[in-house]
Design a protein around this motif. Structure first.
Motif, PDB file in Angstrom:
ATOM      1  N   SER A 140     -26.454  10.413 -23.429  1.00 45.30           N
ATOM      2  CA  SER A 140     -25.049  10.444 -23.011  1.00 45.30           C
ATOM      3  C   SER A 140     -24.958  10.941 -21.577  1.00 45.30           C
ATOM      4  O   SER A 140     -25.958  11.324 -20.966  1.00 45.30           O
ATOM      5  CB  SER A 140     -24.240  11.347 -23.941  1.00 45.30           C
ATOM      6  N   VAL A 141     -23.748  10.977 -21.068  1.00 41.72           N
ATOM      7  CA  VAL A 141     -23.525  11.389 -19.687  1.00 41.72           C
ATOM      8  C   VAL A 141     -23.995  12.825 -19.444  1.00 41.72           C
ATOM      9  O   VAL A 141     -24.360  13.174 -18.318  1.00 41.72           O
ATOM     10  CB  VAL A 141     -22.051  11.168 -19.271  1.00 41.72           C
ATOM     11  N   ARG A 142     -24.043  13.652 -20.481  1.00 41.89           N
ATOM     12  CA  ARG A 142     -24.517  15.031 -20.273  1.00 41.89           C
ATOM     13  C   ARG A 142     -26.003  15.080 -19.890  1.00 41.89           C
ATOM     14  O   ARG A 142     -26.472  16.062 -19.356  1.00 41.89           O
ATOM     15  CB  ARG A 142     -24.216  15.917 -21.472  1.00 41.89           C
ATOM     16  N   HIS A 143     -26.727  13.989 -20.122  1.00 45.66           N
ATOM     17  CA  HIS A 143     -28.142  13.915 -19.751  1.00 45.66           C
ATOM     18  C   HIS A 143     -28.357  13.299 -18.370  1.00 45.66           C
ATOM     19  O   HIS A 143     -29.475  13.287 -17.858  1.00 45.66           O
ATOM     20  CB  HIS A 143     -28.912  13.078 -20.780  1.00 45.66           C
ATOM     21  N   ALA A 144     -27.302  12.766 -17.775  1.00 43.22           N
ATOM     22  CA  ALA A 144     -27.428  11.933 -16.576  1.00 43.22           C
ATOM     23  C   ALA A 144     -28.105  12.637 -15.410  1.00 43.22           C
ATOM     24  O   ALA A 144     -28.997  12.067 -14.770  1.00 43.22           O
ATOM     25  CB  ALA A 144     -26.060  11.400 -16.151  1.00 43.22           C
TER      26      ALA A 144
ATOM     27  N   ARG B  59     -37.349   0.851  -7.949  1.00 40.24           N
ATOM     28  CA  ARG B  59     -35.966   0.898  -7.499  1.00 40.24           C
ATOM     29  C   ARG B  59     -35.469   2.336  -7.425  1.00 40.24           C
ATOM     30  O   ARG B  59     -35.755   3.149  -8.295  1.00 40.24           O
ATOM     31  CB  ARG B  59     -35.097   0.102  -8.469  1.00 40.24           C
ATOM     32  N   GLU B  60     -34.708   2.627  -6.379  1.00 40.57           N
ATOM     33  CA  GLU B  60     -34.042   3.932  -6.246  1.00 40.57           C
ATOM     34  C   GLU B  60     -32.680   3.837  -6.929  1.00 40.57           C
ATOM     35  O   GLU B  60     -31.902   2.936  -6.643  1.00 40.57           O
ATOM     36  CB  GLU B  60     -33.842   4.283  -4.768  1.00 40.57           C
ATOM     37  N   PHE B  61     -32.397   4.760  -7.831  1.00 40.69           N
ATOM     38  CA  PHE B  61     -31.121   4.787  -8.524  1.00 40.69           C
ATOM     39  C   PHE B  61     -30.261   5.903  -7.958  1.00 40.69           C
ATOM     40  O   PHE B  61     -30.765   6.977  -7.617  1.00 40.69           O
ATOM     41  CB  PHE B  61     -31.329   5.032 -10.022  1.00 40.69           C
ATOM     42  N   THR B  62     -28.960   5.669  -7.905  1.00 41.16           N
ATOM     43  CA  THR B  62     -28.036   6.732  -7.522  1.00 41.16           C
ATOM     44  C   THR B  62     -27.641   7.496  -8.777  1.00 41.16           C
ATOM     45  O   THR B  62     -27.752   6.972  -9.902  1.00 41.16           O
ATOM     46  CB  THR B  62     -26.765   6.175  -6.857  1.00 41.16           C
ATOM     47  N   LEU B  63     -27.158   8.706  -8.577  1.00 39.08           N
ATOM     48  CA  LEU B  63     -26.671   9.490  -9.713  1.00 39.08           C
ATOM     49  C   LEU B  63     -25.522   8.755 -10.395  1.00 39.08           C
ATOM     50  O   LEU B  63     -25.440   8.736 -11.631  1.00 39.08           O
ATOM     51  CB  LEU B  63     -26.245  10.889  -9.260  1.00 39.08           C
ATOM     52  N   ALA B  64     -24.654   8.121  -9.637  1.00 37.30           N
ATOM     53  CA  ALA B  64     -23.533   7.378 -10.223  1.00 37.30           C
ATOM     54  C   ALA B  64     -24.029   6.235 -11.118  1.00 37.30           C
ATOM     55  O   ALA B  64     -23.464   5.998 -12.191  1.00 37.30           O
ATOM     56  CB  ALA B  64     -22.625   6.835  -9.121  1.00 37.30           C
ATOM     57  N   GLU B  65     -25.082   5.546 -10.707  1.00 36.37           N
ATOM     58  CA  GLU B  65     -25.648   4.469 -11.539  1.00 36.37           C
ATOM     59  C   GLU B  65     -26.206   5.031 -12.840  1.00 36.37           C
ATOM     60  O   GLU B  65     -26.014   4.449 -13.916  1.00 36.37           O
ATOM     61  CB  GLU B  65     -26.746   3.730 -10.784  1.00 36.37           C
ATOM     62  N   ILE B  66     -26.894   6.140 -12.755  1.00 31.18           N
ATOM     63  CA  ILE B  66     -27.462   6.759 -13.958  1.00 31.18           C
ATOM     64  C   ILE B  66     -26.349   7.276 -14.863  1.00 31.18           C
ATOM     65  O   ILE B  66     -26.431   7.149 -16.097  1.00 31.18           O
ATOM     66  CB  ILE B  66     -28.454   7.879 -13.584  1.00 31.18           C
TER      67      ILE B  66
ATOM     68  N   GLU C 123     -23.332   6.033 -15.174  1.00 29.77           N
ATOM     69  CA  GLU C 123     -22.760   4.859 -15.835  1.00 29.77           C
ATOM     70  C   GLU C 123     -23.685   4.354 -16.941  1.00 29.77           C
ATOM     71  O   GLU C 123     -23.242   4.024 -18.040  1.00 29.77           O
ATOM     72  CB  GLU C 123     -22.501   3.756 -14.822  1.00 29.77           C
ATOM     73  N   TRP C 124     -24.973   4.312 -16.646  1.00 31.93           N
ATOM     74  CA  TRP C 124     -25.963   3.874 -17.642  1.00 31.93           C
ATOM     75  C   TRP C 124     -25.901   4.760 -18.883  1.00 31.93           C
ATOM     76  O   TRP C 124     -25.790   4.265 -20.004  1.00 31.93           O
ATOM     77  CB  TRP C 124     -27.351   3.913 -17.014  1.00 31.93           C
ATOM     78  N   CYS C 125     -25.947   6.058 -18.693  1.00 30.91           N
ATOM     79  CA  CYS C 125     -25.941   6.991 -19.826  1.00 30.91           C
ATOM     80  C   CYS C 125     -24.638   6.906 -20.612  1.00 30.91           C
ATOM     81  O   CYS C 125     -24.639   7.029 -21.835  1.00 30.91           O
ATOM     82  CB  CYS C 125     -26.173   8.416 -19.337  1.00 30.91           C
ATOM     83  N   THR C 126     -23.531   6.681 -19.925  1.00 28.53           N
ATOM     84  CA  THR C 126     -22.229   6.596 -20.577  1.00 28.53           C
ATOM     85  C   THR C 126     -22.129   5.389 -21.496  1.00 28.53           C
ATOM     86  O   THR C 126     -21.479   5.450 -22.542  1.00 28.53           O
ATOM     87  CB  THR C 126     -21.106   6.532 -19.511  1.00 28.53           C
ATOM     88  N   THR C 127     -22.790   4.298 -21.165  1.00 32.10           N
ATOM     89  CA  THR C 127     -22.658   3.060 -21.939  1.00 32.10           C
ATOM     90  C   THR C 127     -23.696   2.907 -23.052  1.00 32.10           C
ATOM     91  O   THR C 127     -23.605   1.962 -23.843  1.00 32.10           O
ATOM     92  CB  THR C 127     -22.751   1.837 -21.009  1.00 32.10           C
ATOM     93  N   ARG C 128     -24.663   3.775 -23.158  1.00 35.51           N
ATOM     94  CA  ARG C 128     -25.747   3.588 -24.134  1.00 35.51           C
ATOM     95  C   ARG C 128     -25.265   3.660 -25.577  1.00 35.51           C
ATOM     96  O   ARG C 128     -25.775   2.939 -26.441  1.00 35.51           O
ATOM     97  CB  ARG C 128     -26.867   4.608 -23.924  1.00 35.51           C
TER      98      ARG C 128
END
Length: 191
Positions: free
Chosen positions: A24-28, A48-55, A57-62
């Motif tokens: 979840s987003v708490r792990h982002a 690939r370099e990921f931004t915190l915002a991308e991570i 969003e990823w964690c929020t949608t899992r």
């Protein structure tokens, strides 16, 4: 037959030293820091370099994904140890791919083997998978040992398929089968 109810909602699986919880987003932020670690990037082949915002969003949608299972690995106090996933679900053949990435402080203590065992138990008993497969680079012998201990068998090798830091590396193909997992897992009556 695949049991969709075992994939959505996402389960919490508790072991002796850790638990797997819905990512979840708490792990982002912890997840993002792990993607910045040079050794994790090398072992996973992450370019690939990921931004915190991308991570985030990823964690929020899992939690909303019905065809995959993304879980955070935590110690029993809730500390982030890494993440793992069942992906590329093939319903017709009752199989899925698997991946795991632990933070550097969580390696070398058998935590990966424990986390993998929890996930395989769930994949084979609750989800109804027959086969779980993965790819690991030959430059990661620690992961290969953990996978073997958890019941994965080497099935093949893609020679010089991964180029990292000026060198070619093989990709190893490994899989675990439900029939072998059941045979290797003691039943409650046998213990």
């Amino acid at each position: 037959m695949i049991n969709d109810a075992a994939l959505l909602p996402k389960p919490t699986l508790t072991g002796r030293r850790l638990r797997l919880v819905p990512l979840s987003v708490r792990h982002a932020e912890h997840f993002w820091h792990a993607t910045q670690d040079p050794e994790i990037r090398r072992l996973t082949g992450t370019r690939r370099e990921f931004t915190l915002a991308e991570i985030e969003e990823w964690c929020t949608t899992r939690a909303d994904q019905p065809d995959r299972l993304d879980l955070a690995v935590e110690d029993l106090d809730g500390g982030y140890l890494g993440e793992l996933a069942l992906i590329d679900l093939d319903r017709d053949n009752r199989s899925a791919a698997f991946r795991i990435a632990l933070v550097p402080t969580a390696t070398g203590r058998g935590l990966g083997t424990e986390a993998i065992g929890l996930l395989l138990d769930h994949a084979f008993t609750a989800v109804g998978l027959h086969r779980v497969h993965l790819e690991v680079y030959d430059l990661n012998p620690r992961a290969q040992r953990a996978y073997r201990k958890a019941g994965f068998t080497l099935e093949g090798r893609l020679r010089e398929s991964h180029h990292w830091d000026g060198h070619w590396h093989d990709t190893l193909l490994m899989a675990a089968l439900s029939t072998e997992h059941r045979a290797a897992t003691p039943t409650p009556a046998a213990t």
